[in-house]
Design an enzyme around this catalytic site. Structure first.
Site, PDB file in Angstrom:
ATOM      1  N   HIS A 271       0.803  -1.219  -0.024  1.00 20.96           N
ATOM      2  CA  HIS A 271      -0.037   0.074  -0.089  1.00 20.96           C
ATOM      3  C   HIS A 271       1.040   1.223   0.057  1.00 20.96           C
ATOM      4  O   HIS A 271       1.565   1.608   0.930  1.00 20.96           O
ATOM      5  CB  HIS A 271      -0.864  -0.254   1.251  1.00 20.96           C
ATOM      6  CG  HIS A 271      -1.961   1.094   1.368  1.00 20.96           C
ATOM      7  ND1 HIS A 271      -3.140   0.894   0.572  1.00 20.96           N
ATOM      8  CD2 HIS A 271      -2.120   2.228   1.961  1.00 20.96           C
ATOM      9  CE1 HIS A 271      -3.747   2.038   0.802  1.00 20.96           C
ATOM     10  NE2 HIS A 271      -3.188   2.781   1.507  1.00 20.96           N
ATOM     11  N   ASP A 273       0.576   5.208  -0.127  1.00 24.92           N
ATOM     12  CA  ASP A 273      -0.389   6.242  -0.108  1.00 24.92           C
ATOM     13  C   ASP A 273       0.312   7.351  -1.017  1.00 24.92           C
ATOM     14  O   ASP A 273       1.502   7.685  -1.045  1.00 24.92           O
ATOM     15  CB  ASP A 273      -0.374   6.878   1.365  1.00 24.92           C
ATOM     16  CG  ASP A 273      -1.340   6.019   2.186  1.00 24.92           C
ATOM     17  OD1 ASP A 273      -2.485   5.710   1.486  1.00 24.92           O
ATOM     18  OD2 ASP A 273      -1.064   5.898   3.180  1.00 24.92           O
ATOM     19  N   ASP A 383      -8.081   1.141   1.779  1.00 25.50           N
ATOM     20  CA  ASP A 383      -7.656   1.977   2.889  1.00 25.50           C
ATOM     21  C   ASP A 383      -8.482   3.291   2.954  1.00 25.50           C
ATOM     22  O   ASP A 383      -7.985   4.241   3.268  1.00 25.50           O
ATOM     23  CB  ASP A 383      -6.398   2.584   2.971  1.00 25.50           C
ATOM     24  CG  ASP A 383      -6.086   3.048   3.852  1.00 25.50           C
ATOM     25  OD1 ASP A 383      -6.668   3.036   5.053  1.00 25.50           O
ATOM     26  OD2 ASP A 383      -4.944   3.863   4.076  1.00 25.50           O
ATOM     27  N   HIS A 592      -6.777   9.258  -1.221  1.00 27.58           N
ATOM     28  CA  HIS A 592      -7.684   8.830  -0.086  1.00 27.58           C
ATOM     29  C   HIS A 592      -6.971   9.676   1.214  1.00 27.58           C
ATOM     30  O   HIS A 592      -7.417   9.503   2.458  1.00 27.58           O
ATOM     31  CB  HIS A 592      -8.189   7.444   0.175  1.00 27.58           C
ATOM     32  CG  HIS A 592      -6.920   6.657   0.247  1.00 27.58           C
ATOM     33  ND1 HIS A 592      -6.831   5.693  -0.243  1.00 27.58           N
ATOM     34  CD2 HIS A 592      -6.038   6.623   1.494  1.00 27.58           C
ATOM     35  CE1 HIS A 592      -5.809   4.880   0.085  1.00 27.58           C
ATOM     36  NE2 HIS A 592      -5.090   5.382   1.382  1.00 27.58           N
TER      37      HIS A 592
END
Ligand SMILES: [Zn+2]
Length: 1047
Positions: A271, A273, A383, A592
């Site tokens: 993951h 970001d 997420d 996000h």
């Protein structure tokens, strides 16, 4: 076999210490992994701080003067970049051994070979995500030069940024990072694999046994096997004693699972970001560090799979790390490195508009198709802070019927009842959903995680498999070698679920086959946490809304100019590229942690620049298209209406309203409104009484509405002794996640703002004319802030508008505005993507109660069948409707991860609109569009070919949302396809038929999906006896339909 009275705790802890990387490393197994180590020569060059890493090529870097450095030296400050040249000399005696380069700079770093090709990332901190070793050779054979040369790019930040204090605190700008380790070493692979085994045995023993002797017999077998292994190992006869240890271990691990054991579909994941506690630019390097590490592992583990989302990140790697991109392409073609999700970034799941959602997929899938010939089959958003109830239909519209997330496991109050279910959206569309029951997207392939996956699974007996996503994440990283070795050992071991290297396709195909047993969930997937993100970083929200409408205008005008053949081909290609670039900038900013406002200040500053660039691109396209569409004769002033219905407006001269007009749908033709009811004002006793055609309102000296009569119904809007437009301030101190969370208890700290301290602060008349009255006032709010407001009532609008400016300087305060309304209903409605959502306005259940702050877009409404009141806004997303009070959230003041979040001046508008209840829904929706989509002031000459309405729709509930040139054929951006994309949706939850009429020279049309691929036959436009050209379409409630129109 050990004594029957053997102590569980001491045995467990004995094993724990024997594999510890902290305790007894001089005598334990961990300490044996690197029996021989040699220093490497380290040379250093610092990138000047005024220079960005993007501005220098590898060829230039290696020409710099590198100076000797040593272990323990420190480098900084935060966000700086340092380069190291590493010279490695491997002793002859290490021949045949596995050789590792080991590096820990307490920061992130990327290893390059001497050609500048990225080889692998290093991570010094945090401890639980360390990656310190690079395998130079699995069996060293000296066959080249005496020395090996590598380069390392050190980024002065850790995996989770550089928070001063805690992880989510604002970054410390002056942090230094010390070089803790740089050496070359022999890896004792026997010791390493035994360590993996012992860790697994320890975990099994811990998880499967209990203090009182209860538990699973396999747990006790693991406990005794572990104990026996340690007994077997003798320091002075390592080789022989190791064989016995290995024999004991193999004996344990040879026992297989039963045939119906739960299966874990394990997929490597990482993951990243796209911005969070770091900037977009750092993410580019995080991708290179993470994915080069993945590629290195893939070469050693032929069954390993890796799933990876976000086309934007692939696109960055293509641009900045072409050699890595080529390697990725190779593994993508083998089906092992798997692009997933189909979106441009993993966006926020609540705030983006419906069109934004579709564009995430349009640009994401087109990138994957163009570069890899791959179309993602699933939506991937592990997420994100809640998921809109319109998501299933949008997914179906872009050809996706599967969804994976895990974030709802974070809900504070209610446990979501499924890990596998059918999710039904507001229109009835259904997709199949999986939540990995391990509640993680960054697993380590540990026994405890595998057991949690099975034990936690809520759909036991209905499904046979679950996903485990393994690999370091959030700040990147990805799978680590020990995870793969654990998984390899655990593939099929009695006592632990089976592991398979898997893919999303394999998992979902199986789940679909088992779907007859699954339950259904209707409506939104509401995350009972992080609901402050609908309000934090108000500029993100304001720019987002603004970009969505300005880009809409830009591509609509481009499509019209293209269809009318008013635009030269070269310009068309340029302007289409500009619009697409504008969209991409917006789509990235919908990530996000960016749109929700949960990133550091640097990231939000960068995002604001991208938003402004997007708006600038849109404005340029609008200006250029208008210049093409204008006639050549003498021009006069006009307002251009880009919405598909007539709109009333005032024409101003010297800031005073001169006349009222009605602008035709999608046109710049207008008619002067003749028979106007003037706005009338009376003053007395500190009250201003103002009436227009629709209502009579009384405003008190604080700017609050004390009474409002709706003329058509005769109903009073405001309950007795209550006030509309009541500003309220709350304490807003969450438990941890500052920018993310407003907690339920904040509601108990309500303070009404109504304290004009002098007459200057009270309501004054700024403008009083028959066409418009404007009142204004200004008051302090909180400790250091001030609100300035203008209240507008016009002769052409059915709402009262509040134009607001706030100088905001609070600490952990939450500003909202309340509208108590005399309406009785058990549910409120909230604008959402392509439709609206009803939610209870009471707290009957814990599920209702947990939704004390919810997301809505342009409007919220409380209605009876023939009477209702709506609140509209131009840039807000946080709402709460409790009982009969509609509350809109305006500003928050969190201090982490951005210590200066929202500490500046804010401008926003909102409005109150009484109406005839549910039957007026389409009017409310249209006004909310009008409120957000400005009429474009322009000078045009009346030209028969561009005048009249370009499009009209005869159904009041069908909205013509999007008109754009259709996407070019993949790989051929230069040749426009003579087609326009038109997207419509039913907005009121009705079943309806619509006639879409056009004055443009279209010949035929066909239905298509959200990716602009035809899904219906090619049909001709119908021409009526009056010469009107149209086609018709039927809509079910909230249905989205897209069409390609050819000319
Ligand atoms: Zn994330």
């Amino acid at each position: 076999m050990a004594s029957l009275h053997k102590n569980r705790r001491t045995t467990l802890e004995r094993i724990e210490k024997f594999v510890s990387r902290i305790y007894f490393t001089d005598v334990n197994l961990y300490g044996r992994i690197y029996p021989h180590q040699e220093n490497v020569d380290i040379f250093h060059w610092a990138l000047p701080q005024d220079q960005h890493w993007k501005s220098i090529s590898f060829d230039e870097i290696i020409k710099q003067t590198f100076l000797p450095q040593k272990i323990g030296d420190c480098f900084g400050p935060t966000w700086a970049t340092h380069y190291f040249k590493i010279v490695v000399k491997i002793p002859e005696s290490w021949s045949g051994k596995e050789i590792h380069l080991r590096w820990n700079s307490n920061s992130e770093a990327l290893l390059f070979n001497s050609l500048g090709e990225p080889l692998q990332g290093f991570t010094g901190s945090p401890d639980h995500q360390k990656r310190e070793e690079f395998i130079i050779s699995k069996s060293w054979e000296k066959k080249g030069p005496e020395e090996l040369v590598y380069f390392i790019e050190m980024a002065c930040n850790s995996m989770f940024g550089a928070g001063k204090g805690g992880m989510i605190d604002a970054p410390d700008p002056d942090r230094k990072y010390s070089l803790e380790m740089a050496n070359v070493a022999v890896c004792d692979t026997c010791a390493y694999h035994l360590l993996i085994d012992l860790e697994l045995l320890f975990d099994m023993a811990k998880e499967l046994t209990e203090a009182d002797g209860k538990g699973d017999s396999r747990g006790y077998q693991a406990l005794y096997a572990g104990n026996q292994i340690i007994n077997a190992i003798q320091a002075d006869d390592w080789k022989n004693s190791f064989r016995e240890a290995q024999r004991v271990s193999n004996e344990f691990f040879k026992y297989r699972n039963g045939e119906r054991a739960h299966i874990i579909d394990a997929m490597g994941h990482c993951h990243i970001d796209t911005a969070w506690l770091w900037t977009y630019d750092e993410t580019i390097r995080k991708c290179a560090r993470s994915w080069s590490s993945v590629i290195a592992l893939m070469k050693d583990y032929p069954e390993m799979t890796f799933v990876c989302s976000q086309a934007q990140q692939f696109s960055w790697v293509k641009q900045y790390y072409p050699s890595l991109f080529e390697e990725m392409k190779h593994f993508i073609s083998l089906g092992r490195f798997i692009p997933v999700g189909g979106t441009w970034v993993e966006m926020d799941g609540n705030i983006p508009s419906g069109e934004s959602f579709i564009r995430q997929f349009l640009y994401g899938q087109r990138f994957f198709l163009k570069e890899f010939g791959i179309r993602s089959q699933e939506f991937w958003l592990p997420d994100t802070f809640g998921y809109s109830a319109q998501t299933p239909q949008i997914l179906k519209h872009v050809g996706i019927s599967r969804f994976l997330t895990q974030k709802l496991s974070w809900s504070l109050v209610n446990k979501f009842p499924h890990h596998n279910f059918l999710w039904e959206g507001i229109d009835g569309s259904t997709v199949i959903v999986h939540f990995p029951p391990g509640d993680s997207y960054e697993a380590n392939c540990k026994v405890s995680e595998a057991l949690k996956t099975e034990r936690n699974l809520l759909d036991k007996g209905r499904v046979t498999r679950s996903v485990m996503l393994y690999g370091f994440g959030d700040g990147g990283g990805g799978p680590h070698k020990p995870m793969l070795d654990r998984m390899e050992r655990l593939k099929d071991v009695d006592g632990v679920p089976k592991f398979e290297n898997s893919t999303p396709n394999k998992f979902f195909e199986n789940l679909e086959a088992e779907s007859s047993q699954l339950c259904r969930w209707v409506g939104e997937l509401y995350l009972e946490l992080h609901n402050g993100t609908y309000t934090s970083q108000a500029d993100m929200k304001k720019y987002n809304r603004s970009c969505e409408y300005k880009l809409r205008d830009a591509e609509l005008l481009l499509a019209i100019a293209f269809t009318l053949e008013r635009i030269p081909l070269a310009d068309l290609v340029d302007l289409r590229t500009n619009v697409e670039e504008g969209w991409r900038l917006l789509l990235v900013n919908q990530f996000h942690d960016v749109l929700p406002g949960s990133s550091i200040e640097l990231a939000h500053t960068e995002a604001k620049e991208w938003f402004r660039k997007s708006l600038q691109l849109a404005a340029e396209v609008v200006d250029r298209c208008i210049s093409y569409l204008q006639g050549t004769s003498i021009a006069s002033y006009s307002l251009l209406n880009t919405l598909p219905w007539s709109r009333n407006a005032l024409i101003y001269e010297n800031e005073k309203p001169l006349k009222a007009i009605s602008v035709k749908p999608m046109s710049w033709d207008d008619d002067e409104l003749g028979d106007i009811s003037p706005v009338v004002m009376e003053q007395g006793g500190g009250i201003h009484k103002i009436s227009n055609k629709w209502f009579s309102v009384e405003i008190d000296s604080s700017g609050r509405i004390s009474s409002m009569i709706h003329h058509a119904s005769g109903n009073q809007v405001v309950p007795t002794k209550e006030f509309g437009n009541q500003l309220v301030l709350f304490d807003d101190i969450p438990l941890y996640w500052d920018a993310w969370d407003c907690m339920d208890y904040h509601i108990e700290t309500r303070n009404a703002v109504n304290r004009p301290s002098c007459t200057e602060e009270e309501v004054h008349v700024e403008l009083a004319t028959p066409l418009k009255v404007t009142l204004k006032w200004s008051q302090p709010v909180g400790q250091k802030s001030r609100v300035h407001q203008k209240i507008h009532i016009t002769a052409v609008h059915s709402f009262i508008e509040f134009e607001t400016r706030v100088e905001w300087a609070e600490n952990r305060k939450f500003l909202k505005v309340e509208f108590p309304v005399e309406v009785h209903a058990n549910q409120a409605s909230f604008d959402t993507q392509f439709g609206f959502l009803n939610r209870p306005n009471h707290k009957n259940t814990s599920w209702d109660s947990a939704k004390f702050e919810v997301c809505g877009h342009k409007w919220a409404d409380l209605s009876e069948p023939a009477w209702g009141v709506s609140v509209l806004n131009d840039s807000k997303y946080g709402w709460s409707v409790h009982g009969r009070t509609i509350t809109m959230s305006l500003l928050r003041s969190p201090k982490a991860p951005d210590a200066n979040c929202d500490m500046h001046e804010h401008f926003f508008r909102y409005a109150l609109m009484p109406h005839n209840g549910l039957k007026s829904r389409s009017e409310v929706i249209r006004e909310s569009y009008n409120f957000n989509c400005e009429l474009i002031s322009t000078k045009v000459s009346k030209d028969t070919s561009t005048s009249g309405s370009w499009f009209t729709v005869n159904s009041s509930s069908v909205i013509l949302e999007t008109i754009k040139p259709c996407e070019p054929v993949l790989g051929d951006d230069k040749t426009p396809v003579k087609r326009i994309l038109v997207r419509l949706f039913e907005s009121c939850g009705d079943r309806t038929h619509a006639r879409i009429e056009t004055s443009l020279p279209f010949v035929n049309y066909m239905e298509c999906n959200g990716l602009e691929e035809p899904i219906g036959p090619l049909l001709p436009f119908v021409v009526s006896t009056k010469g009107q050209k149209f086609f018709t379409a039927s809509f079910t409630p909230f249905q989205i339909k897209s069409f390609l129109l050819s000319f």
